[in-house]
Write a protein that holds these residues in place. Structure first.
Motif: not given
Lengths: 107, 394
Positions: B132, B134-135, B137, B190, B258, B260, B264, B268
């Motif tokens: 994903s 978020s992982r 980034v 996550e 990280m 949602d 977050y 970012l």
């Protein structure tokens, strides 16, 4: 800046190159030590031998254009060639002028 | 270049949808892959193009071409991960460009730039593997931060940086890289609420803070801010970017994960908009002429989008993410985009106008004298030989 028989001298071209300024640093390419040689052929064609701070320098095109814009229209100049070389590598310690070093805070 | 612009508009559109504005969504890929498309698609294409131009070898243009085509393929939702693979090829070609540069002239800053390209490849690989956003980034951030840091290290040579300063830089980069690897080792899952959070993001954040401190101390912007015109403008944009880098590092180190939510969003956009976009605003006056071959003259008007970017980002992060006001978040986010579009419009207008002025000047000069001397092709000498002695009148 006397003309030699209607031709510019390499010294004069070098003086003109002091108007080519690296926009990010605000210092010209001559004081930065990037201009290695200015040659002039008998028919008035100039060759600028210079380096960039690094071979991957994205500013190359910008500097080359600025050189052409600056020397363009110099009386007696019939041609212009900018040659980029990587030997010797640019060395700020040895090649930058004392003035440029002072501007950038060298101690 | 066209591909990069389309990707920018696609990414900006989806940014507005993400902010909750009543707009038709731009498709699944555009929504889910907003981050990858903006970083690898849009910025990856631009950075690769800039490097390909600098190297001057035809094969180097495969990097921006593959990244741009890959971004468009992802945006169009082409099946079979074709887009992701093309973007990966773009990253690999960019790495090859830095290897080619290393063979001409090896240097520490070039190694840092190459490490940035390696982060691009890792990000693309994780994307292909289905991680994903978020992982993966941290690796997107790694690509941009190392690319920018490498350039700043290179320029810092002009201020006579000592061996000690360079070692401090290596130290900051080592912390940053260790954080990236620790985040990678934590795997694609996550974070689970209540479970201990892996340390990767915190270490990466510490690396960002150290880098921001290094830049604040050793970057030339601290000296050139006292300059004039474009030099001062660039320094102002750079220094504001470094502040955002420190803010981002603080958020990463403090929050440590990280996931949602508002935190977050702040983690970012402090780095991608605050740091990276400020860097782009800073460098546009020199990069646009290099890449497009058209001058982009500096005008004090350029301070307006720069100031708007800073103000709107503060509104988004402080009013929106921190204080929890949805309207501040939406206004801040939308004005972020207005700042980017305003800058783009200003750059296009100035570049187009300067071209007309140059043409008119050319006509005037051409009437009186022989005009501009014929421009022979600029040779990028592969020959390593030293320049010969001064030979006037040879």
């Amino acid at each position: 800046m006397a003309l030699l028989g209607g031709q510019p001298s390499p010294e004069m071209l070098r003086d003109l190159l002091c108007e080519v300024i690296d926009p990010e640093i605000g210092i010209n390419i001559v004081d930065l030590g990037l201009v290695y040689d200015v040659r002039l052929s008998a028919d008035g064609a100039a060759e600028i031998v210079m380096t960039l701070t690094t071979p991957g320098c994205p500013l190359g095109g910008y500097i080359e254009d600025a050189i052409h814009d600056t020397l363009w229209g110099t009386p007696g100049l019939t041609g212009l060639n900018v040659q980029i070389v990587w030997e010797p590598p640019w060395d700020p310690e040895l090649m930058m002028s004392d003035w440029a070093k002072r501007q950038l805070g060298w101690r | 270049m066209a591909a990069a612009i389309i990707l920018l508009f696609g990414g900006l559109w989806e940014g507005l949808v993400y902010l909750g504005l009543p707009l038709p969504a731009g498709g699944t890929a555009l929504h889910e892959d907003h981050g990858q498309l903006m970083v690898l698609g849009f910025l990856g294409t631009l950075i690769a193009l800039e490097r390909a131009v600098a190297l001057g070898a035809a094969w180097g243009y495969l990097a921006p071409a593959a990244a741009g085509a890959g971004g468009l393929a992802v945006m169009a939702g082409l099946p079979g991960s074709l887009g992701e693979m093309l973007i990966g090829i773009g990253g690999a070609t960019l790495l090859a460009i830095f290897i080619a540069v290393h063979r001409i002239q090896p240097s520490l800053h070039n190694v840092v730039l190459a490490a940035g390209a390696a982060c691009w490849i890792v990000a693309a690989a994780l994307w292909l593997a289905g991680w994903s956003v978020s992982r993966l980034v941290p690796w997107l951030v790694g690509f941009l931060v190392l690319t920018i840091a490498g350039e700043r290290l290179e320029l810092s040579r002009m201020t006579g940086t000592s061996w000690r300063a360079r070692m401090l830089f290596v130290g900051a980069m080592t912390v940053f890289a260790a954080g990236l690897l620790a985040a990678l080792a934590a795997g694609p899952a996550e974070a689970v609420p209540g479970e201990p959070v892996p340390a990767g993001i915190r270490i990466t954040g510490a690396g960002l803070i150290l880098l921001a401190a290094w830049l604040a101390r050793y970057d030339i912007a601290r000296r050139t801010i006292r300059g004039r015109g474009v030099t001062r403008y660039m320094a102002a944009a750079l220094l504001s970017g470094y502040v955002w880098l420190a803010v981002a590092g603080g958020l990463w180190a403090g929050i440590g994960q990280m996931a949602d939510g508002p935190a977050y969003d702040a983690q970012l956009h402090a780095v991608f908009l605050g740091f990276v976009m400020s860097m782009i605003f800073a460098h546009a006056p020199v990069i646009v002429p290099s890449v497009l071959g058209r001058p982009l003259p500096f005008r004090p008007l350029m301070y307006i989008p720069l100031a708007l970017l800073q103000a709107s980002l503060m509104l988004r992060l402080i009013g929106g993410d921190w204080a929890g006001s949805t309207s501040a978040w939406q206004w801040g986010g939308s004005l972020n985009e207005v700042a980017v579009l305003l800058f783009l419009a200003l750059a296009v207008t100035l570049a187009a106008r300067s071209r007309r002025v140059a043409r008119a000047a050319g006509r005037r000069r051409g009437a009186g004298d022989r005009g501009r001397p014929p421009r022979r092709a600029v040779r990028r000498a592969d020959a390593r030989s030293a320049a010969g002695p001064l030979t006037p009148g040879e």
